[in-house]
Design a protein around this motif. Structure first.
Motif, PDB file in Angstrom:
ATOM      1  N   VAL A 112     -26.960 -14.015  15.889  1.00 18.72           N
ATOM      2  CA  VAL A 112     -26.390 -13.583  14.607  1.00 18.72           C
ATOM      3  C   VAL A 112     -25.106 -14.366  14.321  1.00 18.72           C
ATOM      4  CG1 VAL A 112     -25.422 -11.644  13.299  1.00 18.72           C
ATOM      5  CG2 VAL A 112     -27.385 -11.269  14.806  1.00 18.72           C
ATOM      6  N   ASP A 113     -25.050 -14.975  13.155  1.00 19.42           N
ATOM      7  CA  ASP A 113     -23.876 -15.740  12.725  1.00 19.42           C
ATOM      8  C   ASP A 113     -22.879 -14.788  12.051  1.00 19.42           C
ATOM      9  OD1 ASP A 113     -22.035 -17.528  11.752  1.00 19.42           O
ATOM     10  OD2 ASP A 113     -23.380 -18.471  10.295  1.00 19.42           O
ATOM     11  N   THR A 114     -21.675 -14.699  12.604  1.00 28.02           N
ATOM     12  CA  THR A 114     -20.673 -13.781  12.032  1.00 28.02           C
ATOM     13  C   THR A 114     -19.609 -14.521  11.215  1.00 28.02           C
ATOM     14  OG1 THR A 114     -19.425 -13.860  14.100  1.00 28.02           O
ATOM     15  CG2 THR A 114     -20.959 -12.016  13.831  1.00 28.02           C
ATOM     16  N   THR A 115     -19.968 -15.689  10.698  1.00 26.72           N
ATOM     17  CA  THR A 115     -19.031 -16.437   9.844  1.00 26.72           C
ATOM     18  C   THR A 115     -18.621 -15.546   8.674  1.00 26.72           C
ATOM     19  OG1 THR A 115     -20.170 -18.485  10.405  1.00 26.72           O
ATOM     20  CG2 THR A 115     -18.721 -18.544   8.476  1.00 26.72           C
ATOM     21  N   PRO A 116     -17.315 -15.444   8.377  1.00 25.74           N
ATOM     22  CA  PRO A 116     -16.871 -14.549   7.300  1.00 25.74           C
ATOM     23  C   PRO A 116     -17.472 -14.903   5.947  1.00 25.74           C
ATOM     24  CG  PRO A 116     -14.989 -15.445   8.511  1.00 25.74           C
ATOM     25  CD  PRO A 116     -16.200 -16.139   9.012  1.00 25.74           C
ATOM     26  N   ARG A 117     -17.892 -13.884   5.213  1.00 23.86           N
ATOM     27  CA  ARG A 117     -18.375 -14.070   3.841  1.00 23.86           C
ATOM     28  C   ARG A 117     -17.273 -13.694   2.853  1.00 23.86           C
ATOM     29  NH1 ARG A 117     -24.043 -13.629   3.646  1.00 23.86           N
ATOM     30  NH2 ARG A 117     -24.919 -14.262   5.646  1.00 23.86           N
ATOM     31  N   ILE A 118     -16.182 -13.142   3.375  1.00 19.73           N
ATOM     32  CA  ILE A 118     -15.089 -12.693   2.506  1.00 19.73           C
ATOM     33  C   ILE A 118     -13.764 -13.252   3.006  1.00 19.73           C
ATOM     34  CG2 ILE A 118     -16.173 -10.521   1.769  1.00 19.73           C
ATOM     35  CD1 ILE A 118     -14.371  -9.125   3.890  1.00 19.73           C
ATOM     36  N   GLN A 119     -12.792 -13.271   2.124  1.00 18.78           N
ATOM     37  CA  GLN A 119     -11.432 -13.633   2.509  1.00 18.78           C
ATOM     38  C   GLN A 119     -10.528 -12.505   2.034  1.00 18.78           C
ATOM     39  OE1 GLN A 119      -9.903 -17.107   0.573  1.00 18.78           O
ATOM     40  NE2 GLN A 119      -7.903 -16.980   1.547  1.00 18.78           N
ATOM     41  N   ILE A 120      -9.745 -11.936   2.966  1.00 25.87           N
ATOM     42  CA  ILE A 120      -8.840 -10.846   2.589  1.00 25.87           C
ATOM     43  C   ILE A 120      -7.592 -11.474   1.976  1.00 25.87           C
ATOM     44  CG2 ILE A 120      -7.441  -8.913   3.404  1.00 25.87           C
ATOM     45  CD1 ILE A 120      -9.614  -8.630   5.675  1.00 25.87           C
ATOM     46  N   VAL A 121      -7.397 -11.232   0.692  1.00 31.46           N
ATOM     47  CA  VAL A 121      -6.262 -11.818  -0.024  1.00 31.46           C
ATOM     48  C   VAL A 121      -5.006 -10.990   0.212  1.00 31.46           C
ATOM     49  CG1 VAL A 121      -5.380 -12.471  -2.302  1.00 31.46           C
ATOM     50  CG2 VAL A 121      -7.809 -12.783  -1.766  1.00 31.46           C
ATOM     51  N   SER A 122      -5.136  -9.670   0.051  1.00 30.35           N
ATOM     52  CA  SER A 122      -3.973  -8.799   0.230  1.00 30.35           C
ATOM     53  C   SER A 122      -4.423  -7.357   0.403  1.00 30.35           C
ATOM     54  CB  SER A 122      -3.057  -8.913  -1.001  1.00 30.35           C
ATOM     55  OG  SER A 122      -1.951  -8.051  -0.871  1.00 30.35           O
ATOM     56  N   VAL A 123      -3.764  -6.653   1.292  1.00 30.12           N
ATOM     57  CA  VAL A 123      -4.006  -5.217   1.487  1.00 30.12           C
ATOM     58  C   VAL A 123      -2.720  -4.500   1.101  1.00 30.12           C
ATOM     59  CG1 VAL A 123      -4.565  -3.404   3.142  1.00 30.12           C
ATOM     60  CG2 VAL A 123      -5.668  -5.637   3.350  1.00 30.12           C
ATOM     61  N   GLU A 124      -2.825  -3.553   0.164  1.00 29.55           N
ATOM     62  CA  GLU A 124      -1.627  -2.889  -0.346  1.00 29.55           C
ATOM     63  C   GLU A 124      -1.795  -1.378  -0.392  1.00 29.55           C
ATOM     64  OE1 GLU A 124      -0.487  -4.677  -4.082  1.00 29.55           O
ATOM     65  OE2 GLU A 124      -0.979  -6.679  -3.351  1.00 29.55           O
ATOM     66  N   ASP A 125      -0.661  -0.685  -0.274  1.00 33.34           N
ATOM     67  CA  ASP A 125      -0.662   0.773  -0.431  1.00 33.34           C
ATOM     68  C   ASP A 125      -0.990   1.127  -1.878  1.00 33.34           C
ATOM     69  OD1 ASP A 125       0.071   2.076   2.047  1.00 33.34           O
ATOM     70  OD2 ASP A 125       1.958   0.979   1.899  1.00 33.34           O
ATOM     71  N   PRO A 126      -1.672   2.262  -2.112  1.00 31.44           N
ATOM     72  CA  PRO A 126      -1.889   2.685  -3.499  1.00 31.44           C
ATOM     73  C   PRO A 126      -0.549   2.980  -4.163  1.00 31.44           C
ATOM     74  CG  PRO A 126      -2.558   4.416  -1.970  1.00 31.44           C
ATOM     75  CD  PRO A 126      -2.260   3.204  -1.152  1.00 31.44           C
ATOM     76  N   PRO A 127      -0.444   2.806  -5.497  1.00 29.51           N
ATOM     77  CA  PRO A 127       0.842   3.047  -6.165  1.00 29.51           C
ATOM     78  C   PRO A 127       1.308   4.488  -5.993  1.00 29.51           C
ATOM     79  CG  PRO A 127      -0.938   2.796  -7.766  1.00 29.51           C
ATOM     80  CD  PRO A 127      -1.495   2.427  -6.438  1.00 29.51           C
ATOM     81  N   THR A 128       2.614   4.663  -5.913  1.00 33.67           N
ATOM     82  CA  THR A 128       3.178   6.007  -5.763  1.00 33.67           C
ATOM     83  C   THR A 128       2.907   6.809  -7.022  1.00 33.67           C
ATOM     84  OG1 THR A 128       4.950   4.989  -4.495  1.00 33.67           O
ATOM     85  CG2 THR A 128       5.282   7.274  -5.146  1.00 33.67           C
ATOM     86  N   ARG A 129       2.503   8.039  -6.823  1.00 27.34           N
ATOM     87  CA  ARG A 129       2.178   8.892  -7.973  1.00 27.34           C
ATOM     88  C   ARG A 129       3.453   9.261  -8.736  1.00 27.34           C
ATOM     89  NH1 ARG A 129      -1.439  14.451  -7.664  1.00 27.34           N
ATOM     90  NH2 ARG A 129      -1.391  14.909  -9.878  1.00 27.34           N
ATOM     91  N   GLN A 130       3.365   9.205 -10.071  1.00 25.60           N
ATOM     92  CA  GLN A 130       4.511   9.555 -10.920  1.00 25.60           C
ATOM     93  C   GLN A 130       4.808  11.051 -10.821  1.00 25.60           C
ATOM     94  OE1 GLN A 130       6.092   7.293 -13.476  1.00 25.60           O
ATOM     95  NE2 GLN A 130       5.220   5.789 -12.081  1.00 25.60           N
ATOM     96  N   ALA A 131       6.060  11.401 -10.946  1.00 24.71           N
ATOM     97  CA  ALA A 131       6.441  12.823 -10.909  1.00 24.71           C
ATOM     98  C   ALA A 131       5.897  13.546 -12.144  1.00 24.71           C
ATOM     99  CB  ALA A 131       7.956  12.938 -10.869  1.00 24.71           C
ATOM    100  N   GLY A 132       5.534  14.813 -11.970  1.00 20.92           N
ATOM    101  CA  GLY A 132       5.013  15.610 -13.086  1.00 20.92           C
ATOM    102  C   GLY A 132       6.128  16.124 -13.989  1.00 20.92           C
ATOM    103  N   VAL A 133       5.734  16.621 -15.167  1.00 21.99           N
ATOM    104  CA  VAL A 133       6.692  17.163 -16.135  1.00 21.99           C
ATOM    105  C   VAL A 133       6.265  18.574 -16.509  1.00 21.99           C
ATOM    106  CG1 VAL A 133       7.741  16.839 -18.414  1.00 21.99           C
ATOM    107  CG2 VAL A 133       7.031  14.849 -17.095  1.00 21.99           C
TER     108      VAL A 133
END
Length: 253
Positions: free
Chosen positions: A214-235
């Protein structure tokens, strides 16, 4: 009786808060608690129950990953699996290992081990891909029964109740077949101390993807991994009319 192959993945434990690496190339795994993917635990439990019902004759657990992947194989052995196969994949090769690679590995092992049923969890909780079962079935050209919440074995077929968006769907599959386990399929057992001790003597065979062709050559390139945006405060709004006004304006609340 059927021979069953079960896929088990080592993932960051579900109770751990995942942190992104400072360089955004991935998530922090060093010194972080890992365990078996919860959906794979359900798959292992179902395989063991098939053996207890005298439907399955032997269960083989397979895990792809670094040396620590043997820990989840030992857990599967302690739950009642007969033997393990560790497909060793380390370093950068493991970081870009995808379902397409894992499915080819599982398919090859299923053929070598003369498996009649392949059971995997419906998805892993780290990448949430939900692709391995479907791709494995495609590589083997076997029928597939995904999102299984109930499995009943007939003579040369299985009846599977599937969880779909609109409710439940019941299908019949000829064997050999690939199954993916959903949350409601069963409640996995805890491994008892005697079984944990017995598991230490059960065999784990070590192979590499290259050994399996089995060839495990990558089919993808990870560009960036980021945290989800912080949720805005409610009103807090004084009344319903103000709420309706805000919604009409299309503003954020």
């Amino acid at each position: 009786m059927a021979r069953v192959l079960v896929g088990v993945k080592r993932v960051i434990d579900y109770a751990v808060k995942v942190r992104v690496k400072p360089d955004k190339t991935g998530v922090v795994t060093e010194g972080v608690k890992h365990s078996m993917n919860p959906f794979d635990e359900i798959a292992v439990e179902e395989a063991v129950r098939l053996k207890e019902k005298k439907v399955a004759s032997e269960i083989i657990a397979v895990s792809c990953g670094p040396p620590q992947a043997q820990e989840v194989i030992r857990t599967a052995l302690a739950m009642g699996v007969d033997k393990g196969i560790h497909v060793e994949v380390t370093g950068p090769e493991y970081e870009t290992l995808q379902p397409v690679h894992v499915s080819k590995i599982l398919a090859k092992i299923a053929q070598e081990e003369n498996a009649d049923i392949v059971i995997v969890g419906k998805q892993a909780i780290d990448d949430d891909c939900n692709q391995t079962a479907q791709m494995t079935a495609a590589v083997l050209n076997w029928p597939q029964a995904t999102f299984a919440s109930k499995i009943e074995k007939g003579d040369k077929e299985i009846t599977v109740t599937r969880e779909v968006d609109g409710g439940l769907e019941t299908i019949k599959c000829k064997l050999p077949a690939v199954i993916s386990a959903d949350l409601r399929l069963n409640e996995p057992r805890y491994a008892t101390l005697p079984n944990i001790m017995k598991a230490k003597k059960k065999p784990i065979k070590k192979v590499t993807p290259k050994d399996l062709g089995v060839d495990t050559t990558p089919r993808i390139q990870i560009v960036s991994v980021e945290d989800p945006p912080t949720r805005q405060a409610g009103v807090i709004l004084p009344d319903v009319d103000t709420l309706i006004g805000k919604l009409k304006e299309g503003g954020h609340i």
